[in-house]
Design a protein around this motif. Sequence first.
Motif, mmCIF file in Angstrom:
data_model
loop_
_atom_site.group_PDB
_atom_site.id
_atom_site.type_symbol
_atom_site.label_atom_id
_atom_site.label_comp_id
_atom_site.label_asym_id
_atom_site.label_seq_id
_atom_site.Cartn_x
_atom_site.Cartn_y
_atom_site.Cartn_z
ATOM 1 N N ARG A 59 0.841 -1.203 0.000
ATOM 2 C CA ARG A 59 0.000 0.000 0.000
ATOM 3 C C ARG A 59 0.876 1.252 0.000
ATOM 4 N NH1 ARG A 59 -2.391 -0.755 4.583
ATOM 5 N NH2 ARG A 59 -3.948 -2.123 3.719
ATOM 6 N N GLN A 60 1.921 1.260 0.823
ATOM 7 C CA GLN A 60 2.821 2.416 0.864
ATOM 8 C C GLN A 60 3.536 2.604 -0.469
ATOM 9 O OE1 GLN A 60 5.409 2.061 4.242
ATOM 10 N NE2 GLN A 60 3.881 2.907 5.625
ATOM 11 N N ALA A 61 3.964 1.509 -1.067
ATOM 12 C CA ALA A 61 4.643 1.593 -2.361
ATOM 13 C C ALA A 61 3.688 2.138 -3.416
ATOM 14 C CB ALA A 61 5.171 0.219 -2.779
ATOM 15 N N TRP A 62 2.450 1.666 -3.415
ATOM 16 C CA TRP A 62 1.467 2.134 -4.390
ATOM 17 C C TRP A 62 1.161 3.613 -4.175
ATOM 18 C CZ3 TRP A 62 -3.673 3.821 -3.861
ATOM 19 C CH2 TRP A 62 -4.362 3.960 -5.064
ATOM 20 N N LEU A 63 0.978 4.020 -2.906
ATOM 21 C CA LEU A 63 0.706 5.428 -2.622
ATOM 22 C C LEU A 63 1.882 6.305 -3.037
ATOM 23 C CD1 LEU A 63 -1.073 5.119 0.833
ATOM 24 C CD2 LEU A 63 -2.102 5.825 -1.342
ATOM 25 N N SER A 64 3.096 5.818 -2.855
ATOM 26 C CA SER A 64 4.276 6.565 -3.287
ATOM 27 C C SER A 64 4.267 6.750 -4.803
ATOM 28 C CB SER A 64 5.560 5.850 -2.861
ATOM 29 O OG SER A 64 5.673 5.840 -1.463
ATOM 30 N N GLU A 65 3.907 5.685 -5.527
ATOM 31 C CA GLU A 65 3.834 5.774 -6.997
ATOM 32 C C GLU A 65 2.762 6.773 -7.428
ATOM 33 O OE1 GLU A 65 3.388 2.002 -8.965
ATOM 34 O OE2 GLU A 65 4.830 1.063 -7.609
ATOM 35 N N ALA A 104 4.012 10.312 -6.764
ATOM 36 C CA ALA A 104 5.017 10.706 -7.756
ATOM 37 C C ALA A 104 4.350 11.028 -9.094
ATOM 38 C CB ALA A 104 6.061 9.601 -7.927
ATOM 39 N N ALA A 105 3.384 10.209 -9.493
ATOM 40 C CA ALA A 105 2.688 10.442 -10.760
ATOM 41 C C ALA A 105 1.902 11.749 -10.726
ATOM 42 C CB ALA A 105 1.755 9.271 -11.075
ATOM 43 N N ALA A 106 1.440 12.127 -9.533
ATOM 44 C CA ALA A 106 0.671 13.371 -9.385
ATOM 45 C C ALA A 106 1.584 14.570 -9.179
ATOM 46 C CB ALA A 106 -0.296 13.237 -8.217
#
Length: 91
Positions: free
Chosen positions: A34-40, A43-45
């Motif tokens: 979840r943390q990795a996905w939120l980080s991605e 970054a994309a935003a």
Amino acid sequence: PQHRPAAADSFSHHRGQPTTAQPGQVRHRRAGARQAWLSEVAAAAGSAWAPDPGAAPFAARREAMIDRLADAVTEHLDLDHLLEVARTAGS
């Protein structure tokens, strides 16, 4: 045998990992994922957001929020009256 929630199997299969992990281990992996996905997503935003490694786990923060809400409800609402209204509604 220990009961394993279906979500644990589906998460392990989704990640291509063996399903021998105990539920707590799967929960920890989900938090990391979840943390990795939120980080991605951040970054994309174009956001500089990053997870705080020292932050309390979300489950602990959620429990604290629920406790604060329960305290506020107990302090500010007449629960006996609300329960009586609920019992007699529709009669």
